[in-house]
Design a protein around this motif. Structure first.
Motif, PDB file in Angstrom:
ATOM      1  N   TRP A 243      -9.998  64.834  15.794  1.00  0.00           N
ATOM      2  CA  TRP A 243     -10.417  65.032  17.000  1.00  0.00           C
ATOM      3  C   TRP A 243      -9.590  65.510  18.122  1.00  0.00           C
ATOM      4  O   TRP A 243      -8.455  65.177  17.890  1.00  0.00           O
ATOM      5  CB  TRP A 243     -11.338  64.034  17.633  1.00  0.00           C
TER       6      TRP A 243
ATOM      7  N   ALA B 152     -12.495  63.600  28.785  1.00  0.00           N
ATOM      8  CA  ALA B 152     -12.664  62.709  27.700  1.00  0.00           C
ATOM      9  C   ALA B 152     -13.680  63.165  26.565  1.00  0.00           C
ATOM     10  O   ALA B 152     -13.655  62.531  25.457  1.00  0.00           O
ATOM     11  CB  ALA B 152     -13.193  61.168  27.971  1.00  0.00           C
ATOM     12  N   THR B 153     -14.436  64.419  26.808  1.00  0.00           N
ATOM     13  CA  THR B 153     -15.213  64.970  25.780  1.00  0.00           C
ATOM     14  C   THR B 153     -14.531  65.350  24.665  1.00  0.00           C
ATOM     15  O   THR B 153     -13.419  66.079  24.746  1.00  0.00           O
ATOM     16  CB  THR B 153     -16.102  66.173  26.438  1.00  0.00           C
ATOM     17  N   LYS B 154     -15.146  65.048  23.411  1.00  0.00           N
ATOM     18  CA  LYS B 154     -14.681  65.610  22.449  1.00  0.00           C
ATOM     19  C   LYS B 154     -15.159  66.706  21.583  1.00  0.00           C
ATOM     20  O   LYS B 154     -16.229  67.313  21.745  1.00  0.00           O
ATOM     21  CB  LYS B 154     -14.731  64.255  21.016  1.00  0.00           C
TER      22      LYS B 154
ATOM     23  N   SER C 188      -5.303  63.999  21.786  1.00  0.00           N
ATOM     24  CA  SER C 188      -5.977  64.278  20.402  1.00  0.00           C
ATOM     25  C   SER C 188      -5.679  63.062  19.701  1.00  0.00           C
ATOM     26  O   SER C 188      -5.228  62.219  19.832  1.00  0.00           O
ATOM     27  CB  SER C 188      -5.362  65.462  19.760  1.00  0.00           C
TER      28      SER C 188
ATOM     29  N   LYS D 256      -9.398  66.788  22.464  1.00  0.00           N
ATOM     30  CA  LYS D 256     -10.177  67.175  23.660  1.00  0.00           C
ATOM     31  C   LYS D 256     -10.395  68.775  23.954  1.00  0.00           C
ATOM     32  O   LYS D 256      -9.554  69.600  23.227  1.00  0.00           O
ATOM     33  CB  LYS D 256      -9.377  66.571  24.902  1.00  0.00           C
TER      34      LYS D 256
ATOM     35  N   ASP E  69      -9.465  57.442  23.820  1.00  0.00           N
ATOM     36  CA  ASP E  69     -10.043  58.309  24.209  1.00  0.00           C
ATOM     37  C   ASP E  69      -9.858  59.029  25.722  1.00  0.00           C
ATOM     38  O   ASP E  69      -9.810  60.096  25.960  1.00  0.00           O
ATOM     39  CB  ASP E  69     -11.592  58.121  24.289  1.00  0.00           C
TER      40      ASP E  69
ATOM     41  N   VAL F  37     -11.567  52.091  24.578  1.00  0.00           N
ATOM     42  CA  VAL F  37     -11.809  53.167  25.203  1.00  0.00           C
ATOM     43  C   VAL F  37     -10.686  53.963  25.758  1.00  0.00           C
ATOM     44  O   VAL F  37     -10.579  55.001  25.795  1.00  0.00           O
ATOM     45  CB  VAL F  37     -12.488  52.737  26.491  1.00  0.00           C
TER      46      VAL F  37
END
Lengths: 117, 193
Positions: A97, A113-115, A93, A99, A88, A85
């Motif tokens: 991906w 933490a949303t991608k 980045s 953020k 993330d 975890v």
């Protein structure tokens, strides 16, 4: 009903005194406001204190081998959680991906933490 | 076994560990995952949010240090109770267990005053990420202290009559674990700023 004693009882008061001295060290260390000193005083001492309690008060060192195995497996689960975890949560980045751009400039935003693809 | 004796399966165990102690270790193992997961989450977010240091500066280091001292001392009482139980001295074990529970009560009382001061300053569960973790971690730990105290007093009443003495060691193991959790919570919540 009682079980037979499986441990030789050490001088518990002496161990308690060592733990109290370590507590004083951690509090004094935190007052230095030197980042490295604070971290060592806080977490290095905490690890030593936890070791002393586990060894001398919980008698993990003289317990049957299943117990240390069980505890180590649980700690391993925590390490796996961290390893899985942490990228993330702690990085902005990675490969393919990054953020939310707004969260990069303001890292305190909840849900950072949303991608984004 | 006499007709009035209770059939306690405390010696049947493939591991060679008395059953009561073995189940206590299982409880502790599950608690490691619960607290370990929460602590790991907190550490990750704390590193990712340096600005939480400002929130952490509002926690009372002296109250945290005093509570650490109280828990360390109560752990000493718990392990001395174990020693007394090994010596088949139930009344002494009971007295020491009650002293341990008293330590838990002092811990929770200090925590209560501390939280009341935090509330007065406007820091509640929803005040930010740090405070959410602070109240969740310290609150869950406090619930474990409370549960340990209740169980300890029940076991003390039996130990005073030299009954179920194997339980003295088991509640001691649990209490030491609760102490270890606090040993890590103290620097994380009160010292690291």
């Amino acid at each position: 009903m009682t079980t037979e004693a499986h441990v030789q009882h050490p001088n518990y008061v002496k161990i308690w005194a060592i733990l109290v001295v370590l507590l004083v060290v951690s509090v004094l260390g935190s007052m230095t406001h030197i980042r490295d000193a604070v971290l060592i005083a806080a977490f290095g001492v905490a690890v030593i204190k936890a070791y002393l309690v586990a060894k001398n008060f919980m008698h993990v060192n003289v317990e049957k081998r299943w117990v240390p195995y069980l505890l180590v497996v649980c700690l391993l689960f925590i390490a796996i959680l961290l390893a899985g975890v942490a990228p993330d949560v702690m990085k902005n980045s990675g490969e393919n991906w990054n953020k939310n751009p707004s969260s990069q400039s303001a890292p305190s935003v909840a849900g950072a933490a949303t991608k984004n693809e | 076994m006499s007709a009035g004796a209770k059939p306690i399966a405390n010696t049947r165990s493939g591991t060679g560990i008395p059953t009561a102690r073995l189940i206590t270790w299982w409880v502790i193992a599950s608690e490691i995952v619960i607290f370990g997961g929460l602590l790991a989450s907190y550490v990750m977010h704390r590193i990712g949010h340096p600005e939480w240091a400002e929130s952490a500066s509002h926690t009372n280091t002296w109250a945290g240090a005093f509570n650490t001292f109280v828990l360390l001392t109560s752990s000493l009482c718990a392990v001395l109770a174990h020693k007394a139980a090994d010596a088949h001295d139930g009344p002494r074990a009971a007295r020491l267990l009650r002293l341990t529970a008293l330590g838990g009560l002092i811990f929770l009382t200090v925590k209560g005053f501390e939280w009341a001061a935090d509330f007065r300053e406007g820091f509640v569960l929803s005040s930010g990420g740090f405070w959410s973790f602070y109240y969740t971690l310290a609150g869950l730990h406090g619930l474990h202290v409370l549960a340990g105290m209740i169980i300890m007093l029940i076991i003390a009443s039996e130990a005073a009559k030299n009954q179920e003495m194997q339980r003295v060691e088991c509640i001691g193991l649990y209490w030491h674990f609760v102490d270890i959790v606090w040993i890590f919570l103290f620097p994380l919540l009160y010292i690291a700023r």
